[in-house]
Design a protein around this motif. Structure first.
Motif, PDB file in Angstrom:
ATOM      1  N   SER A 209      32.881  50.759  61.213  1.00  0.00           N
ATOM      2  CA  SER A 209      33.542  51.432  62.337  1.00  0.00           C
ATOM      3  C   SER A 209      34.118  50.420  63.313  1.00  0.00           C
ATOM      4  N   GLY A 210      33.376  49.341  63.540  1.00  0.00           N
ATOM      5  CA  GLY A 210      33.864  48.313  64.448  1.00  0.00           C
ATOM      6  C   GLY A 210      35.132  47.650  63.932  1.00  0.00           C
ATOM      7  N   LEU A 211      35.169  47.356  62.633  1.00  0.00           N
ATOM      8  CA  LEU A 211      36.345  46.733  62.044  1.00  0.00           C
ATOM      9  C   LEU A 211      37.541  47.677  62.022  1.00  0.00           C
ATOM     10  N   SER A 212      37.242  48.983  61.931  1.00  0.00           N
ATOM     11  CA  SER A 212      38.321  49.978  61.834  1.00  0.00           C
ATOM     12  C   SER A 212      38.705  50.570  63.185  1.00  0.00           C
ATOM     13  N   ALA A 213      38.178  50.014  64.250  1.00  0.00           N
ATOM     14  CA  ALA A 213      38.374  50.614  65.575  1.00  0.00           C
ATOM     15  C   ALA A 213      39.845  50.770  65.942  1.00  0.00           C
ATOM     16  N   ASN A 214      40.695  49.848  65.498  1.00  0.00           N
ATOM     17  CA  ASN A 214      42.116  49.902  65.851  1.00  0.00           C
ATOM     18  C   ASN A 214      42.978  50.551  64.774  1.00  0.00           C
TER      19      ASN A 214
ATOM     20  N   LEU B 127      42.244  44.594  54.277  1.00  0.00           N
ATOM     21  CA  LEU B 127      41.114  45.056  55.078  1.00  0.00           C
ATOM     22  C   LEU B 127      41.167  44.406  56.457  1.00  0.00           C
ATOM     23  N   PRO B 128      40.724  45.096  57.489  1.00  0.00           N
ATOM     24  CA  PRO B 128      40.724  44.500  58.834  1.00  0.00           C
ATOM     25  C   PRO B 128      39.976  43.183  58.849  1.00  0.00           C
ATOM     26  N   GLY B 129      40.572  42.216  59.484  1.00  0.00           N
ATOM     27  CA  GLY B 129      39.927  40.913  59.591  1.00  0.00           C
ATOM     28  C   GLY B 129      40.212  39.986  58.432  1.00  0.00           C
ATOM     29  N   THR B 130      40.981  40.448  57.435  1.00  0.00           N
ATOM     30  CA  THR B 130      41.268  39.596  56.279  1.00  0.00           C
ATOM     31  C   THR B 130      42.739  39.243  56.161  1.00  0.00           C
ATOM     32  N   ASP B 131      43.589  39.923  56.983  1.00  0.00           N
ATOM     33  CA  ASP B 131      45.024  39.633  56.856  1.00  0.00           C
ATOM     34  C   ASP B 131      45.437  38.518  57.812  1.00  0.00           C
TER      35      ASP B 131
END
Length: 217
Positions: free
Chosen positions: A89-94, A213-217
């Motif tokens: 959820s934290g990674l997907s917050a935006n 995935l969030p944080g990997t791009d």
């Protein structure tokens, strides 16, 4: 006779005392020990005192925290569900698309299973036994399902069936990874097929599932 004044209660956000911190550390040590045991053997084979031995605490200590094996297993289940679901959820917050968030969650569970087989084994052995764990995981999935439906990306007709589909496909994919039956880009393929099953068009499902995935791009 005047009513006695109750003793003052500590503020809800008051810092933990040294005793409370020690108690939390011991409880977490017991939960972590139970998690290691669940990763190695079937839950029905685990004894309460075995958890104490694994945590290297006195036999009597565990009874200050848990009375039965089921209570320990529920604590393990909630820890697994809360920590990883909250991380996703934290990674997907935006991420504003419910369909995209769902794909992210599916992929992250599968990728975590590939990176951490003991964690995956523990989750797979408990998820079908513990209602609290299933309920905690379902909260996140349902939010994303409803958002995807409101966006017009999903078109399922039964929410409960849709939830079961997501959970069953994701845990099945995790089991395949643990057993070495995964294919190339297993996480992406599973996410894409789940999105299609929920009503997304093939092109939309393929695009959403393959996004970084969030944080990997």
């Amino acid at each position: 006779m005047p009513t006695p004044t109750p003793p003052p209660q500590p503020a809800a956000d008051a810092p933990l005392t040294r005793g409370h911190k020690k108690r939390e550390r011991t409880r977490r040590s017991l939960v972590d020990a139970a998690l290691r045991l669940v990763a190695r053997k079937e839950v029905g084979e685990i004894a309460l005192l075995e958890v104490a031995a694994e945590a290297e605490v006195a036999n009597g200590t565990i009874y200050n925290y848990f009375r039965t094996r089921d209570e320990v297993l529920e604590a393990v289940a909630l820890t697994l569900a809360n920590e990883f679901s909250d991380a996703i959820s934290g990674l997907s917050a935006n991420v504003h698309s419910g369909a995209q968030r769902l794909a992210i969650g599916v992929r992250m569970f599968i990728l975590r299973a590939a990176d951490d087989h003991p964690w995956a084994n523990a989750l797979l052995r408990i998820i079908h036994l513990d209602q609290a764990m299933r309920s905690r995981l379902a909260e996140h999935v349902l939010d994303d399902l409803r958002a995807g439906l409101a966006e017009g990306i999903f078109s399922y007709v039964d929410e409960g069936v849709a939830l079961d589909l997501v959970v069953a496909c994701t845990t099945g994919a995790m089991r395949a990874v643990v057993e070495g039956r995964q294919v190339a880009e297993h996480d992406v393929r599973v996410a894409e097929m789940i999105l299609r099953a929920l009503g997304a068009t093939p092109a939309r499902a393929r695009k959403l599932a393959a996004l970084p995935l969030p944080g990997t791009d």
